[in-house]
Design a protein around this motif. Sequence first.
Motif, PDB file in Angstrom:
ATOM      1  N   ALA A 274       0.858  -1.190   0.061  1.00 57.26           N
ATOM      2  CA  ALA A 274      -0.135  -0.039   0.100  1.00 57.26           C
ATOM      3  C   ALA A 274       1.029   1.289   0.104  1.00 57.26           C
ATOM      4  O   ALA A 274       2.171   1.235   0.411  1.00 57.26           O
ATOM      5  CB  ALA A 274      -0.916  -0.111   1.175  1.00 57.26           C
ATOM      6  N   GLY A 275       0.077   2.407  -0.453  1.00 53.17           N
ATOM      7  CA  GLY A 275       0.839   3.557  -0.626  1.00 53.17           C
ATOM      8  C   GLY A 275       0.964   4.389   0.736  1.00 53.17           C
ATOM      9  O   GLY A 275       0.449   3.861   1.881  1.00 53.17           O
ATOM     10  N   PRO A 276       1.518   5.538   0.966  1.00 53.40           N
ATOM     11  CA  PRO A 276       1.682   6.097   2.418  1.00 53.40           C
ATOM     12  C   PRO A 276       0.195   6.456   2.889  1.00 53.40           C
ATOM     13  O   PRO A 276       0.256   6.618   4.179  1.00 53.40           O
ATOM     14  CB  PRO A 276       2.342   7.348   2.013  1.00 53.40           C
ATOM     15  N   VAL A 277      -0.654   7.079   1.967  1.00 50.33           N
ATOM     16  CA  VAL A 277      -2.159   7.203   2.789  1.00 50.33           C
ATOM     17  C   VAL A 277      -2.717   5.975   3.332  1.00 50.33           C
ATOM     18  O   VAL A 277      -3.064   6.268   4.538  1.00 50.33           O
ATOM     19  CB  VAL A 277      -3.064   7.629   1.452  1.00 50.33           C
ATOM     20  N   VAL A 278      -2.758   4.958   2.681  1.00 51.58           N
ATOM     21  CA  VAL A 278      -3.314   3.637   3.167  1.00 51.58           C
ATOM     22  C   VAL A 278      -2.560   3.279   4.460  1.00 51.58           C
ATOM     23  O   VAL A 278      -3.137   2.914   5.434  1.00 51.58           O
ATOM     24  CB  VAL A 278      -3.347   2.355   2.084  1.00 51.58           C
ATOM     25  N   ILE A 279      -1.228   3.433   4.575  1.00 50.95           N
ATOM     26  CA  ILE A 279      -0.307   3.119   5.745  1.00 50.95           C
ATOM     27  C   ILE A 279      -0.688   4.104   6.864  1.00 50.95           C
ATOM     28  O   ILE A 279      -0.994   3.592   8.099  1.00 50.95           O
ATOM     29  CB  ILE A 279       1.091   3.383   5.238  1.00 50.95           C
ATOM     30  N   ALA A 280      -0.872   5.282   6.522  1.00 52.41           N
ATOM     31  CA  ALA A 280      -1.524   6.254   7.504  1.00 52.41           C
ATOM     32  C   ALA A 280      -2.870   6.101   8.283  1.00 52.41           C
ATOM     33  O   ALA A 280      -3.055   5.813   9.516  1.00 52.41           O
ATOM     34  CB  ALA A 280      -1.456   7.521   7.089  1.00 52.41           C
ATOM     35  N   ILE A 281      -3.570   5.570   7.253  1.00 53.42           N
ATOM     36  CA  ILE A 281      -5.028   5.128   7.639  1.00 53.42           C
ATOM     37  C   ILE A 281      -4.806   3.999   8.672  1.00 53.42           C
ATOM     38  O   ILE A 281      -5.646   3.498   9.582  1.00 53.42           O
ATOM     39  CB  ILE A 281      -5.912   4.717   6.495  1.00 53.42           C
ATOM     40  N   PHE A 282      -4.156   2.922   8.141  1.00 61.89           N
ATOM     41  CA  PHE A 282      -3.615   1.808   8.962  1.00 61.89           C
ATOM     42  C   PHE A 282      -3.034   2.113  10.415  1.00 61.89           C
ATOM     43  O   PHE A 282      -3.679   1.479  11.523  1.00 61.89           O
ATOM     44  CB  PHE A 282      -2.577   0.914   8.311  1.00 61.89           C
ATOM     45  N   GLY A 283      -2.400   3.037  10.542  1.00 55.28           N
ATOM     46  CA  GLY A 283      -1.771   3.579  11.895  1.00 55.28           C
ATOM     47  C   GLY A 283      -3.000   3.872  12.772  1.00 55.28           C
ATOM     48  O   GLY A 283      -3.022   3.662  13.988  1.00 55.28           O
ATOM     49  N   ILE A 284      -3.841   4.778  12.212  1.00 55.41           N
ATOM     50  CA  ILE A 284      -4.986   5.385  12.912  1.00 55.41           C
ATOM     51  C   ILE A 284      -5.852   4.285  13.155  1.00 55.41           C
ATOM     52  O   ILE A 284      -6.505   4.161  14.417  1.00 55.41           O
ATOM     53  CB  ILE A 284      -5.766   6.369  12.010  1.00 55.41           C
ATOM     54  N   VAL A 285      -6.290   3.377  12.297  1.00 54.19           N
ATOM     55  CA  VAL A 285      -7.298   2.183  12.798  1.00 54.19           C
ATOM     56  C   VAL A 285      -6.646   1.317  13.950  1.00 54.19           C
ATOM     57  O   VAL A 285      -7.300   0.959  14.885  1.00 54.19           O
ATOM     58  CB  VAL A 285      -7.486   1.303  11.400  1.00 54.19           C
ATOM     59  N   MET A 286      -5.107   1.216  13.660  1.00 55.77           N
ATOM     60  CA  MET A 286      -4.564   0.323  14.889  1.00 55.77           C
ATOM     61  C   MET A 286      -4.645   0.945  16.262  1.00 55.77           C
ATOM     62  O   MET A 286      -4.666   0.530  17.286  1.00 55.77           O
ATOM     63  CB  MET A 286      -3.164  -0.056  14.176  1.00 55.77           C
ATOM     64  N   GLY A 287      -4.276   2.274  16.061  1.00 58.53           N
ATOM     65  CA  GLY A 287      -4.434   3.014  17.237  1.00 58.53           C
ATOM     66  C   GLY A 287      -5.462   3.084  17.909  1.00 58.53           C
ATOM     67  O   GLY A 287      -5.862   2.858  19.392  1.00 58.53           O
ATOM     68  N   TRP A 288      -6.745   2.801  17.182  1.00 58.65           N
ATOM     69  CA  TRP A 288      -8.118   2.723  17.792  1.00 58.65           C
ATOM     70  C   TRP A 288      -8.259   1.392  18.248  1.00 58.65           C
ATOM     71  O   TRP A 288      -8.858   1.461  19.537  1.00 58.65           O
ATOM     72  CB  TRP A 288      -9.153   3.083  16.654  1.00 58.65           C
ATOM     73  N   THR A 289      -7.757   0.447  17.936  1.00 54.76           N
ATOM     74  CA  THR A 289      -7.845  -1.017  18.501  1.00 54.76           C
ATOM     75  C   THR A 289      -7.366  -0.954  19.721  1.00 54.76           C
ATOM     76  O   THR A 289      -7.850  -1.555  20.764  1.00 54.76           O
ATOM     77  CB  THR A 289      -7.375  -2.044  17.688  1.00 54.76           C
ATOM     78  N   LEU A 290      -6.086  -0.242  19.851  1.00 53.70           N
ATOM     79  CA  LEU A 290      -5.177  -0.334  21.275  1.00 53.70           C
ATOM     80  C   LEU A 290      -6.197   0.469  22.190  1.00 53.70           C
ATOM     81  O   LEU A 290      -5.990   0.136  23.438  1.00 53.70           O
ATOM     82  CB  LEU A 290      -3.794   0.361  20.807  1.00 53.70           C
ATOM     83  N   ILE A 291      -6.668   1.721  21.891  1.00 54.24           N
ATOM     84  CA  ILE A 291      -7.642   2.372  22.635  1.00 54.24           C
ATOM     85  C   ILE A 291      -8.607   1.661  23.217  1.00 54.24           C
ATOM     86  O   ILE A 291      -9.193   1.379  24.513  1.00 54.24           O
ATOM     87  CB  ILE A 291      -8.119   3.704  21.949  1.00 54.24           C
ATOM     88  N   GLU A 292      -9.229   0.731  22.580  1.00 57.14           N
ATOM     89  CA  GLU A 292     -10.569  -0.022  22.872  1.00 57.14           C
ATOM     90  C   GLU A 292     -10.020  -1.131  23.767  1.00 57.14           C
ATOM     91  O   GLU A 292     -10.768  -1.443  24.844  1.00 57.14           O
ATOM     92  CB  GLU A 292     -11.364  -0.742  21.415  1.00 57.14           C
TER      93      GLU A 292
END
Length: 396
Positions: A274-292
């Motif tokens: 994936a490109g940098p935008v998808v990688i950035a979205i991935f980082g946000i989604v993973m951060g959300w899982t860790l918060i949950e």
Amino acid sequence: MEKKKGFFEGSFGKFVLPGIILQSVMIGGGYATGREIVEYGAKYGALGWLSGLGTFLGFAVIAALTYELIRLTKAYDFKTFMKTIGGPLWIVFDIVYLLFMVVIIAVMASATGNIVEQTLGLNYWVGVVAITVVVAILNFYGSRLIERFETLGTVALYAGYIIFSVLVIGTFGKNISTVFANHDTSFIGGSVSAGKALWSGVLYCAYNLVVMPATFFTIERQTRRVESVVSGIIGGVLATIPWFLTYFAVMCFYPNPDVLGASVPWLAMMQGTAGPVVIAIFGIVMGWTLIETSTGIIHAALERVNNGLKEAHKPPMTGKQQAILTIIVLVGSMVLSKVGIIDLIATVYNALSYAFLAIYVLPLITVGVYKIFKLRKAEKEEQKKHAVSATQKHAV
């Protein structure tokens, strides 16, 4: 006129919500990095799917039994529940739970820092501090906000996992058929039995039982056995789907040590697809899982503390006090997070898996099952009395 039930108070709250909370709290500790799936399944290559099966069966059975016993005894916090199945041994569960709470949040903090640093280019501690602030806010406002936050989060996270899996499997999926055709288990450097792979899934389920108390407060809505059983099965399904998505994504690279040996295998896979935008979205989604995950585990501990205060005839903690205690736990976990993800998972998780098998699963399938049958018999007799009484009243 009877007030109309809200969405969370109806069938959704009874059948689906316990599973959603289970999955959403588990997903950060269980799937966010992909490291856990490698350690408890993907490393077995073609036999790894058996680990996923063991995980599903373990969660479905344990959740169904747990929810039914909670429904019958109204033990909505883990101290009361553990007293029900373990008697005076509840204090052992307290110690193990609190220890594991700190360890698993340390894994979350370490993963958040690494993912934010590698995907968004921000300093390691930015991610760690961000998770602390959000989790403290959620525990300040309590159960209702957490239910809604994690329900919305589950929808977003499933969408994210499906997109990431499609990207990876769509690009490198040919290797999956090669792994299964060759019965490849080469990453572990030797032969492995089906039984060992299945048992690994059971151990994976066992250490993730730390998330089970986070769902207890949702069982207050349940009034029938069918709700307990079905919600347990739904919980098993919801908890296992991300497991298989991650497993098949890893199989696209099996037995590549650059992926299977990475601290964050998901990130290693995404960077190649994936490109940098998808990688950035991935980082946000993973951060959300860790918060949950951190929110749910700490919330269960706060419920335990409030129940103890109630037993001592003292008022429960205020929202501010809950937020402060949350921050204290998170700061302690941050210090431990510097140990590193791989070392924590490899050395601590296995020991805690066996601890949960001994202090949770064994008492549940023995004492717990006995009490379920006993209480169900009493419940049926009470229902018969009410039915007879209603019939007589109607006849008069």
